[in-house]
Design a protein around this motif. Structure first.
Motif, PDB file in Angstrom:
ATOM      1  N   TRP A 649       4.069  -4.744  -6.371  1.00 45.08           N
ATOM      2  CA  TRP A 649       3.759  -3.614  -5.496  1.00 45.08           C
ATOM      3  C   TRP A 649       2.488  -2.928  -5.978  1.00 45.08           C
ATOM      4  N   PHE A 650       1.887  -2.156  -5.089  1.00 42.75           N
ATOM      5  CA  PHE A 650       0.812  -1.249  -5.486  1.00 42.75           C
ATOM      6  C   PHE A 650       0.880  -0.018  -4.592  1.00 42.75           C
ATOM      7  N   GLU A 651       0.333   1.069  -5.094  1.00 45.72           N
ATOM      8  CA  GLU A 651       0.333   2.306  -4.320  1.00 45.72           C
ATOM      9  C   GLU A 651      -0.944   3.092  -4.602  1.00 45.72           C
ATOM     10  N   PHE A 652      -1.251   3.985  -3.686  1.00 47.64           N
ATOM     11  CA  PHE A 652      -2.426   4.836  -3.800  1.00 47.64           C
ATOM     12  C   PHE A 652      -2.159   6.094  -2.977  1.00 47.64           C
ATOM     13  N   GLN A 653      -2.991   7.098  -3.152  1.00 49.70           N
ATOM     14  CA  GLN A 653      -2.804   8.356  -2.437  1.00 49.70           C
ATOM     15  C   GLN A 653      -3.960   8.599  -1.481  1.00 49.70           C
ATOM     16  N   LEU A 654      -3.640   9.166  -0.324  1.00 48.24           N
ATOM     17  CA  LEU A 654      -4.634   9.530   0.679  1.00 48.24           C
ATOM     18  C   LEU A 654      -4.401  10.972   1.121  1.00 48.24           C
ATOM     19  N   ASN A 655      -5.499  11.701   1.309  1.00 47.51           N
ATOM     20  CA  ASN A 655      -5.389  13.035   1.889  1.00 47.51           C
ATOM     21  C   ASN A 655      -4.999  12.909   3.358  1.00 47.51           C
TER      22      ASN A 655
END
Length: 737
Positions: A649-655
């Protein structure tokens, strides 16, 4: 001291031999000096104190100094202080340089093992490295952001302090630190080293080779040669340009080191690889200003027309390309390296500083209708702030070179030169880069035969007529004579206005005059996009450019009022256009409707975009708190991708825009097929499951997912099914409805 094998016998004049006269370059150096003195050495040393168990003396600065790359600025700052002192002889810069070296020595003694550093979590990191436990997602090493890159800056600062200020303690610290590194890496096999070198390591090969030049200790050169990542460098050794999709500035410091090692080892294959790399970047990947890269990455060679954005031309890259150009000129005596040096120095390095504040650009946008974005004094500390404070401290480094019996003038920056090698003391007068008139007066001489040679710039078709002591002596730029005090040379380089077309789009051009690339100053309400010039039948664009009383104008054309053209380095906060799209009247009539539709579409997307994430790009992944397990990145010419394999898995944040409907737009590749079943969750809630069939063909396409009201910043997670791949993801963005 070891003397490297240099074919040409050339050596650059030391900075203390050159004093700048009044010019934009000296004013840039003075603004840089004022900024250096605003900074607190103790605040930049914060993590060094902390990691050595010594009470700190002030909080760490903001920006990158609060991130995983914290402490990288200290090495740059030490180099900049040393360079500024060598360029000006002002004692305050020397005092600060000496103070930092003293503190580093204290920290190194306190550590007790030869190491000194300010990298977050460094004790855990180096312990794992010593055991051969190495993990990297490309931009990190065991969860630490580019630690060898950061150590390279420290080594370089110490070596610069020794070379430029004579501080012997700085050399002792560097030697002890190198011995620590040698012991740390000695147990690692070459295969494990290659795994480690996936992570950006700056110019570790270069600083270790520099250390060998000073000490003659073969262990330093041996370790320098181990910093050789085969994935990138083998292709260059074989003369293959496989740079497309690679992080640009990661590669250039390697080549600086490769060239130095090749010269030290008489290994011409390494020298040839450096020459090949330089040619590919300078002639096939660079924009008109001498800079290159878009969003920090190389694209396909000679494919630049569609790579104009707010993140073109990273300033670090050109800082390093000028280093490589200078070293190649020293090695070969080939003036084309100094021609490129001039192009990048005038149109990118000088152009990257706000002359009032001394602040600098990370990227120098070449997208028409955009303006330069500068750092802030205490809350940026980007990589390009570090290289920037060095660049603007050393304009004198490129003015002159010597070899036995010969002094070569490479750049026409107004300056006074005291060359101990030939005994010549010269004063160069010019209004460079605005004007091509040059005069040179001899202030001192040893009354022996000396050859004085001048570079004919790349923009100058004819060698100018030269006047010596009032007498025309013909068209030559190389003179051998017994020079007398008071001898006076005069000549003038032509500075024609010219066009330079994009290699992949001949109607997209830049305009230059002499060494200056010109920019149109646009009104404040100008939109980013293209700048169109519509020509009457048979008309040439140069017929639209006129020069009167020192001002250059682009005449009014369809859709645009007339624009003042200025050297790009003079533009600061204004919106500009460096590239112009040329149309005949017939072409314009056919294109205007479709172009307007496309502009409206792109403007609508830009207006609705809240945030976007570019997978596989180091800075974007850092900015968006990327993390993952069993994840890889790759990519080709224009876009990189990221995926997770085998249940990873991978994850990231977005405004996002709270309280309204948001759209998550994900970009994929149409031929990615079976075996790619994965789930996408937003803030822990499943929003869609994908199962690709690969039937959409070889193209990028978007999938939009409507989200309800969200938090201000949402976490996007890609989770692969067991035995499947999640992605590849080429882009993710949040758009309002």
């Amino acid at each position: 001291m070891v003397v490297s094998h240099v074919e040409s016998g050339l050596r650059p004049l030391p900075l203390e031999a050159v004093r700048l006269g009044d010019s934009p370059f000296r004013r840039a150096m003075e603004a840089n000096g004022r900024y250096l003195l605003q900074l607190s050495p103790d605040r930049l040393l914060h993590n060094f104190y902390l990691n050595a168990g010594i009470p700190t003396k002030g909080d760490a600065y903001g920006g990158w100094e609060q991130m995983g790359i914290a402490s990288h600025t200290l090495g740059h700052y030490l180099s900049a202080l040393s360079l500024q002192f060598a360029s000006t002889a002002e004692s305050e810069f020397l005092a600060r340089s000496n103070y930092i070296v003293d503190v580093l020595a204290q920290c190194q003694v306190r550590r007790g093992n030869g190491y000194v550093g300010g990298i977050p979590n460094e004790d855990r990191l180096w312990s794992e490295i010593a055991q051969g436990d190495i993990r990297s997602k490309g931009f990190d090493l065991n969860g630490c952001w580019v630690p060898w890159y950061t150590l390279h800056k420290l080594f370089a600062g110490l070596l610069d302090a020794h070379e430029l200020t004579g501080n012997k303690k700085a050399l002792e610290i560097a030697i002890t630190l190198a011995q620590w590194a040698e012991g740390l890496l000695a147990p690692l096999s070459d295969q494990v080293m290659q795994t480690m070198l996936v992570c950006e390591y700056g110019g570790m090969n270069d600083v270790l080779a520099r250390l060998f030049e000073v000490t003659s200790n073969e262990a330093h050169l041996a370790l320098a040669k181990r910093f050789f990542d085969h994935v990138v460098l083998d292709a260059l050794l074989d003369g293959r340009d496989e740079l497309s999709g690679k992080h640009a500035n990661t590669q250039i410091p390697k080549m600086i080191g490769l060239l130095r090692i090749g010269l030290l080892s008489n290994d011409y294959r390494l020298v040839s690889a450096a020459k090949f790399f330089w040619d590919r970047v300078a002639n096939h990947h660079s924009y008109a200003i001498g800079g290159h890269s878009d969003h920090e990455h190389f694209g396909a060679p000679d494919m630049l027309a569609d790579r104009l954005s707010t993140e073109t031309a990273e300033s670090c890259n050109t800082y390093n390309m000028l280093k490589l150009s200078k070293d190649l000129f020293r090695a070969t005596g080939d003036w084309r390296y100094m021609d490129f040096y001039e192009l990048g120095l005038v149109n990118h390095i000088l152009a990257s500083q706000d002359p009032e504040s001394g602040m600098v650009c990370y990227f120098v946008s070449l997208l028409p209708g955009t303006s330069k974005v500068y750092s802030t004094p205490f809350d940026s500390f980007w990589c390009c702030v570090g290289t920037g404070i060095e660049s603007h401290a050393k304009y004198g480094e490129s003015v002159g070179f010597n070899r036995p019996g010969c002094l070569l003038i490479a750049q026409y920056i107004p300056s006074t030169i005291q060359d101990s090698g030939t005994g010549l003391h010269l004063e160069i007068h010019s209004a460079y880069p605005q004007d091509g008139k040059v005069s040179v007066r001899v202030l001192g001489s040893l009354n022996t035969d000396v050859t004085l040679e001048f570079r004919k710039p790349w923009y100058c078709c004819e060698t100018p007529e030269v006047v010596l002591n009032g007498k025309n002596i013909g068209r030559t730029l190389s003179f051998t004579r017994v020079w007398q005090v008071g001898d006076f040379l005069e000549f003038e380089f032509e500075m024609p206005i010219f066009l330079k077309a994009m290699p992949d789009r001949q109607n997209r051009v830049s305009v230059g005059r002499g060494p200056n690339i010109l920019a149109a100053i646009l009104p404040g309400n100008a939109r980013s996009g293209t700048y169109d010039v519509v020509l009457n039948s048979g008309q040439e664009v140069l017929q639209l450019v006129r020069e009167e009383g020192g001002d250059i104008w682009l005449e009014e054309t369809t859709g645009h009022a007339g624009s003042n053209l200025v050297p790009f380095w003079q533009a600061t906060h204004e919106k500009t256009a460096v590239y112009f799209d040329l149309f005949s009247e017939e072409e314009w009539a056919a294109a205007v409707e479709s172009r307007q539709t496309e502009r409206e579409r792109l403007a609508d997307i830009e207006r609705r975009t809240v945030d976007h994430f570019r997978p596989g790009e180091m800075q974007s992944e850092r900015d968006h708190q990327f993390f993952g397990v069993n994840t890889e990145t790759g990519g080709g010419d224009e876009r990189k991708w990221r995926h997770a394999t085998d249940g990873g898995w991978f994850e990231f944040q977005l405004n996002t825009r709270p309280g309204i409907e948001n759209n998550l737009v994900l970009t994929f590749w149409g031929t990615d097929g079976p075996g790619r079943t994965f789930h996408v969750a937003v803030d822990g809630l499943l929003v869609k499951t994908f199962s690709f069939d690969g039937l959409l063909g070889p193209t990028l396409y978007d999938e939009a997912i409507t989200l309800g009201p969200t938090k201000q910043r949402s976490t996007i997670r890609f989770q692969a099914e067991p035995g499947n791949i999640a992605g590849g993801l080429y882009r993710a963005a949040i758009l309002t409805s």
